[in-house]
Design an enzyme around this catalytic site. Structure first.
Site, PDB file in Angstrom:
ATOM      1  N   GLY A 195       0.770  -1.282   0.238  1.00  0.00           N
ATOM      2  CA  GLY A 195       0.028   0.013  -0.175  1.00  0.00           C
ATOM      3  C   GLY A 195       0.814   1.410  -0.078  1.00  0.00           C
ATOM      4  O   GLY A 195       0.315   2.373   0.142  1.00  0.00           O
ATOM      5  N   ALA A 196       2.067   1.128  -0.250  1.00  0.00           N
ATOM      6  CA  ALA A 196       3.001   2.273  -0.033  1.00  0.00           C
ATOM      7  C   ALA A 196       2.978   3.270  -1.256  1.00  0.00           C
ATOM      8  O   ALA A 196       3.200   4.589  -1.094  1.00  0.00           O
ATOM      9  CB  ALA A 196       4.633   1.877   0.015  1.00  0.00           C
ATOM     10  N   GLU A 197       2.080   2.896  -2.236  1.00  0.00           N
ATOM     11  CA  GLU A 197       1.743   3.818  -3.377  1.00  0.00           C
ATOM     12  C   GLU A 197       0.803   4.905  -3.007  1.00  0.00           C
ATOM     13  O   GLU A 197       0.517   5.967  -3.368  1.00  0.00           O
ATOM     14  CB  GLU A 197       1.391   2.916  -4.667  1.00  0.00           C
ATOM     15  CG  GLU A 197       2.560   2.626  -5.530  1.00  0.00           C
ATOM     16  CD  GLU A 197       3.688   2.047  -4.834  1.00  0.00           C
ATOM     17  OE1 GLU A 197       3.185   0.772  -4.421  1.00  0.00           O
ATOM     18  OE2 GLU A 197       4.696   2.337  -4.667  1.00  0.00           O
ATOM     19  N   ASN A 272       9.299   0.795  -0.541  1.00  0.00           N
ATOM     20  CA  ASN A 272       9.439   2.040  -0.885  1.00  0.00           C
ATOM     21  C   ASN A 272       8.713   3.026   0.046  1.00  0.00           C
ATOM     22  O   ASN A 272       8.253   2.876   0.943  1.00  0.00           O
ATOM     23  CB  ASN A 272       9.337   2.341  -2.317  1.00  0.00           C
ATOM     24  CG  ASN A 272       7.697   2.129  -2.725  1.00  0.00           C
ATOM     25  OD1 ASN A 272       7.261   0.908  -2.727  1.00  0.00           O
ATOM     26  ND2 ASN A 272       6.688   3.149  -2.455  1.00  0.00           N
ATOM     27  N   ASP A 317      10.710   4.728  -5.856  1.00  0.00           N
ATOM     28  CA  ASP A 317      10.085   3.338  -5.779  1.00  0.00           C
ATOM     29  C   ASP A 317      10.861   2.239  -5.780  1.00  0.00           C
ATOM     30  O   ASP A 317      10.378   1.168  -6.108  1.00  0.00           O
ATOM     31  CB  ASP A 317       8.778   3.080  -6.873  1.00  0.00           C
ATOM     32  CG  ASP A 317       7.760   2.160  -6.444  1.00  0.00           C
ATOM     33  OD1 ASP A 317       7.946   1.439  -5.520  1.00  0.00           O
ATOM     34  OD2 ASP A 317       7.128   1.628  -7.480  1.00  0.00           O
ATOM     35  N   LYS A 344      14.733  -3.828  -6.952  1.00  0.00           N
ATOM     36  CA  LYS A 344      14.414  -2.768  -8.056  1.00  0.00           C
ATOM     37  C   LYS A 344      15.298  -1.742  -8.820  1.00  0.00           C
ATOM     38  O   LYS A 344      15.591  -1.749  -9.824  1.00  0.00           O
ATOM     39  CB  LYS A 344      13.036  -2.259  -7.626  1.00  0.00           C
ATOM     40  CG  LYS A 344      11.891  -2.628  -7.762  1.00  0.00           C
ATOM     41  CD  LYS A 344      10.618  -1.540  -7.608  1.00  0.00           C
ATOM     42  CE  LYS A 344       9.380  -2.113  -7.328  1.00  0.00           C
ATOM     43  NZ  LYS A 344       8.508  -1.281  -7.340  1.00  0.00           N
ATOM     44  N   CYS A 626      -4.215   1.799 -13.744  1.00  0.00           N
ATOM     45  CA  CYS A 626      -4.847   0.487 -14.060  1.00  0.00           C
ATOM     46  C   CYS A 626      -5.141   0.349 -15.343  1.00  0.00           C
ATOM     47  O   CYS A 626      -5.653  -0.805 -15.987  1.00  0.00           O
ATOM     48  CB  CYS A 626      -6.078   0.382 -13.193  1.00  0.00           C
ATOM     49  SG  CYS A 626      -5.891   0.111 -11.407  1.00  0.00           S
TER      50      CYS A 626
END
Ligand code: CA
Length: 698
Positions: A195-197, A272, A317, A344, A626
Site C-alpha cells: 500500500g506504499a503507493e 519504498n 519506488d 528494483k 490500472c
C-alpha cells in the site's frame, strides 16, 4: 521445538539435502518436515527456507524434457493476474488465485477437492497498486494460511478448505492490501502488507498458527517522535525529517522473506517510501530507515538484529521487497553464508547474512541513478541529477518504478553456481510536482504522473518500445556478472524454477512456458499456454512420476500500468488456468479461437482542447495505473479506448461517478472528480483513441 529444529538443521544442511524418499509423508506439516524438504513435495513458497527454488528432482531432465506434456489443466474463475506458486503436499496441489481465492486439486487426476472464496469486496481492488493478485499459501500442521486483498490472514483446514480462523491484520480504513504469501516458522505465521503507493506505514506481524493470536509486530518505519517504543524505531527517527507519519512513510513488506534455522534469523525485504517523492515525505533529506532495506529479525520475538539499506533516501519506488535468497558460496577462497537480492534499483547484492555486511554489489542491468556501491560504507555512489525534486527537472530514471526486477521469483542452481533473474530494462520520467497534495483514493506518490505520458509520436514510441525489454539473466553471484542472458521483447517475464535435471522453467508474455538448459540458456522445450505466464512453476513427485505445475494468466503492475511499452505486441489474451505437466502427458488445451479485441473505433471528439487537457491530467493521476499509460490498455482491465461506454456519456458517468462497476474494483471517483471532470476524461480518451488509430493501431 527450537532445539530440535536446530539439531536437525545441523544434521540436514538444506543445500546438501538430496535424499529422495519414495514414500509419501501424509500428515501434519512440522519443522522437521519443512527442513527435510522432501523433493517429492513443495511445502513452502520458495520450496525451502533459503528460498532457492531449486528442486533435486531430475526425472524431467535435459534428455527427457522433449517428452514433457500436459497431464491435466484446470480453468480458473478469475481473469486477472495469477502469481501464485502451487504447493504440493501429500499428493494434493494447493493454489491461490486472483481476488485471494484458494483451490485444492488431486495432483494425479486434477479433480477439484475444494475451493475457498474469502469474498473480498470488489472496491478493495482500487487499493491494489499492482493488480488483485495473490502469491500463495503457507502450510503448518493440518492448516494452510493465506492473506486476502482486504488484509485478512486466514487459516484453512487443509483437508476441507473450511475456514478455521481469520484475523484482520491491518487498519481496513486505510489503503492496505495483502498479495504476498505468508511464511511459517515453528508454528508462527508471518504476514506483511502493501500500500506504499497510496499512503500507509509498513509492518510485519506474527500470529500463532493454532489460534490466530497476534504474537508480535515489527514496524519498518518510525511513528511520530515520542510515540516509538521499539529501539530500532527510536534509532531511525533521526534519519527522517518533517512530518512523515502523516503520509504513512511507506516501507511495506509485501513479499520477500527467508529464514536461516542455524542462525535463527528471519530476513525480510522492506518497500519504498510513501509518498515516493522524498521532498514531501522527509523534506528531501535523510536515509529514512528502514525503507528499501533488508532487515534481519529474531523470529521468536520480532526483535531487530541488523539491516542493510539498498537505497538510502529512497525516492524512485526502489523497493527491496524482491526475492531474498540464502546460499553458502565460496568467495575469495572462503565459505560464506550469504544473502542475495536483486532489488528494483538494478544492483545485485551479496551480503554476509550473519551480520548484514555488504560483500559485493554490481548492476545487473544498465542503471543511471548510481554508478556503483562503496564496499567500505555500503552506500551507493549517486548521480546527483537523479534527485529530481532538487533539480526540478525531469529525470528519466533507469530502472523505473517497475524496477529492474519486480516480484517474480529468481531461482538458484547450486551445480552451475548461478542465480537466474527475471529482469526488466525500463525507464520512467520522474517529474517533481511542487503543488502536490495527497488524494483520498488512488496513487499518492508526489509526482506529476500526467506530463510524462507516452506521446502520440511514432518515433518516440518506437524508441521507447526498443528500450523496454525483458531479460532472463544467468548471474554468477561470486564473479558478479552475467554468464548468459535471454532477451524478450516484453519486459514482464515470468518467475523461475531450477531443477537438478539441469533445467530452468519460465513463462513469458508471449504465452510460452519453456524449459531451458540451466547451463547455457538453450531452449529445450516449450508449451503454448494461450495466455501470458508470469507465475513461477513448482515441481513434485507422486507415485514415482515428476510433475511441473504452473499458473497461467496475465496481469500484475506492468500489464496494468505500462501502456504501450508493457505490451508492444498488443493486448495479451487472459485465460487463467492451472497447468500440470509430466513426461508423456497427452492432455490438450481446447482451441481458444480468435482473440477478439474490440476495434479502435472512437466516436467524434467534441471536447475543447481545455477539456482534453483537464482529462489528461486526471487520467494520469487517477486512471493510468490500472488502464494503462496514455490510456493504452493491455487487456487486464478494460482498454478504455475500445470501451462501449466511450460513445455513451451517460453510461461513462454512471461508471466513473456512479460506481456502477464498483464490484469489479472500479470504484466511484466522486470524491475526487465532478461530473464535468469525468466527461473531460472521456473526451481525453476519445482523443487518444483517434491518435492511436491515426498511428495505425487497430
Ligand atoms: Ca512500490
Amino acid at each position: 521445538m527450537r532445539l530440535k529444529v536446530m539439531a536437525l538443521a545441523i544434521l540436514l544442511p538444506l543445500a546438501a539435502c538430496k535424499q529422495q524418499p519414495s514414500s509419501e509423508l501424509p500428515g501434519a506439516v512440522n519443522a522437521e518436515r519443512i527442513l527435510a524438504a522432501n523433493p517429492d513435495e513443495w511445502l513452502s513458497y520458495g520450496r525451502t527456507y533459503d528460498e532457492q527454488r531449486h528442486s533435486p528432482l531430475d526425472q524431467i531432465n535435459k534428455e527427457t524434457v522433449k517428452d514433457l506434456g500436459l497431464a491435466w489443466f484446470a480453468d480458473l474463475d478469475t481473469a486477472r493476474g495469477q502469481e501464485a506458486t502451487p504447493l504440493a503436499i501429500d499428493g494434493k496441489i494447493y493454489i491461490t488465485t486472483a481476488w485471494s481465492k484458494a483451490k485444492a486439486y488431486d495432483a494425479l487426476t486434477g479433480k477439484l477437492e475444494w475451493e475457498y472464496d474469502p469474498k473480498v469486496p470488489g472496491e478493495r481492488g482500487v487499493a491494489a497498486c499492482c493488480d488483485v493478485v495473490n502469491r500463495g499459501m503457507a502450510a503448518w500442521g493440518d492448516k494452510l494460511f493465506m492473506g486476502t486483498l482486504d488484509g485478512r490472514l486466514v487459516a484453512l483446514d487443509r483437508k476441507t478448505g473450511k475456514e478455521v480462523w481469520s484475523v484482520v491484520t491491518l487498519d481496513q480504513s486505510k489503503p492496505y492490501t495483502i498479495t504476498g504469501a505468508p511464511r511459517v516458522i515453528n508454528g508462527m505465521v508471518l504476514i506483511g502488507n502493501g500500500g506504499a503507493e497510496m499512503g500507509v506505514r509498513g509492518f510485519l506481524t506474527a500470529y500463532d498458527a493454532d489460534s490466530g493470536k497476534q504474537l508480535w509486530r515489527f514496524y519498518s518505519v518510525p511513528d511520530e517522535p515520542g510515540k516509538n517504543t521499539d529501539e530500532h524505531l527510536i534509532k531511525a527517527e533521526s534519519t527522517w525529517k518533517g512530518e512523515w507519519w502523516k503520509l504513512g512513510g511507506g516501507g511495506t513488506m509485501w513479499d520477500a522473506m527467508a529464514y536461516d534455522p542455524e542462525l535463527d534469523l528471519l530476513y525480510v525485504g522492506v518497500g519504498n517510501g510513501s509518498p515516493w517523492n522524498q521532498h514531501f515525505r522527509s523534506q528531501g533529506e535523510g536515509d529514512n530507515l528502514y525503507l528499501s532495506s533488508i532487515v534481519a529479525l529474531r523470529p521468536k520475538t520480532g526483535e531487530y538484529v541488523w539491516h542493510f539499506q539498498t537505497t538510502p533516501g529512497e525516492t524512485w519506488d526502489y523497493t527491496a521487497t524482491q526475492h531474498i535468497m540464502l546460499a553458502d558460496l565460496t568467495i575469495g577462497g572462503a565459505k560464506r553464508k550469504v544473502l542475495m537480492q536483486a532489488p528494483k534499483n538494478g544492483f545485485f547484492f551479496v551480503l554476509d547474512r550473519t551480520d548484514g555486511k555488504l560483500i559485493s554489489a554490481n548492476n545487473y542491468v544498465p542503471v543511471n541513478w548510481a554508478t556503483g556501491f562503496d564496499l567500505k560504507t555500503g552506500r551507493p555512489i549517486e548521480n546527483p541529477d537523479a534527485r529530481y525534486y532538487r533539480t526540478g527537472k525531469l529525470w528519466l530514471g533507469s530502472p523505473g518504478p517497475i524496477g529492474a526486477h519486480n516480484w517474480h521469483p529468481m531461482a538458484f542452481d547450486p551445480k552451475e553456481g548461478l542465480v537466474y533473474i527475471p529482469a526488466i530494462n525500463s525507464a520512467f520520467p520522474f517529474i517533481h510536482k511542487p503543488d502536490w497534495k495527497p488524494n483520498k483514493h488512488g496513487f499518492n506518490v508526489g509526482l506529476d504522473l500526467a506530463s510524462g505520458a507516452m506521446p502520440a509520436d511514432a518515433k518516440t514510441r518506437a524508441d521507447a518500445i526498443a528500450a523496454t525489454t525483458g531479460e532472463l539473466i544467468a548471474w554468477d553471484p561470486v564473479a558478479q556478472k552475467a554468464r548468459w542472458t535471454i532477451k524478450y521483447p516484453a519486459s514482464w517475464n515470468g518467475g523461475l524454477l531450477a531443477t537438478a535435471g539441469g533445467l530452468l522453467f519460465q513463462g513469458n508474455a508471449g504465452g510460452e512456458f519453456a524449459a531451458m538448459d540451466s547451463a547455457t540458456g538453450k531452449k529445450l522445450w516449450s508449451f503454448q499456454a494461450q495466455t501470458g505466464v508470469v507465475a513461477p512453476a513448482s515441481t513434485f513427485r507422486v507415485k514415482g512420476e515428476q510433475y511441473v505445475a504452473v499458473l497461467a494468466g496475465w496481469g500484475g503492475a506492468w500489464p496494468l500500468a505500462g501502456g504501450l511499452v508493457a505490451e508492444p505486441v498488443g493486448p495479451v489474451r487472459n485465460h487463467s488456468r492451472l497447468l500440470v505437466f509430466k513426461l508423456g502427458g497427452t492432455a490438450k488445451l481446447p482451441d481458444p479461437g480468435p482473440h477478439n479485441v474490440p476495434p479502435l473505433d472512437p466516436p467524434t471528439l467534441t471536447g475543447t482542447p481545455e477539456q482534453v487537457a483537464d482529462g489528461a491530467r486526471n487520467f494520469g493521476q487517477f486512471c493510468g495505473v490500472c488502464h494503462g499509460d496514455a490510456a493504452i490498455g493491455t487487456g487486464v482491465t478494460r482498454d478504455l479506448r475500445r470501451a462501449g461506454s466511450l460513445g455513451d456519456a451517460k453510461m461513462w458517468n454512471q461508471i466513473v461517478i456512479g460506481g456502477a462497476l464498483a464490484q469489479n474494483g472500479m470504484i466511484s471517483w466522486k470524491e475526487e472528480l465532478n461530473d464535468q471532470q469525468a466527461e473531460n476524461l472521456r473526451q481525453y480518451v476519445i482523443k487518444r483513441a483517434h491518435e492511436d488509430k491515426a498511428l495505425g493501431m487497430k
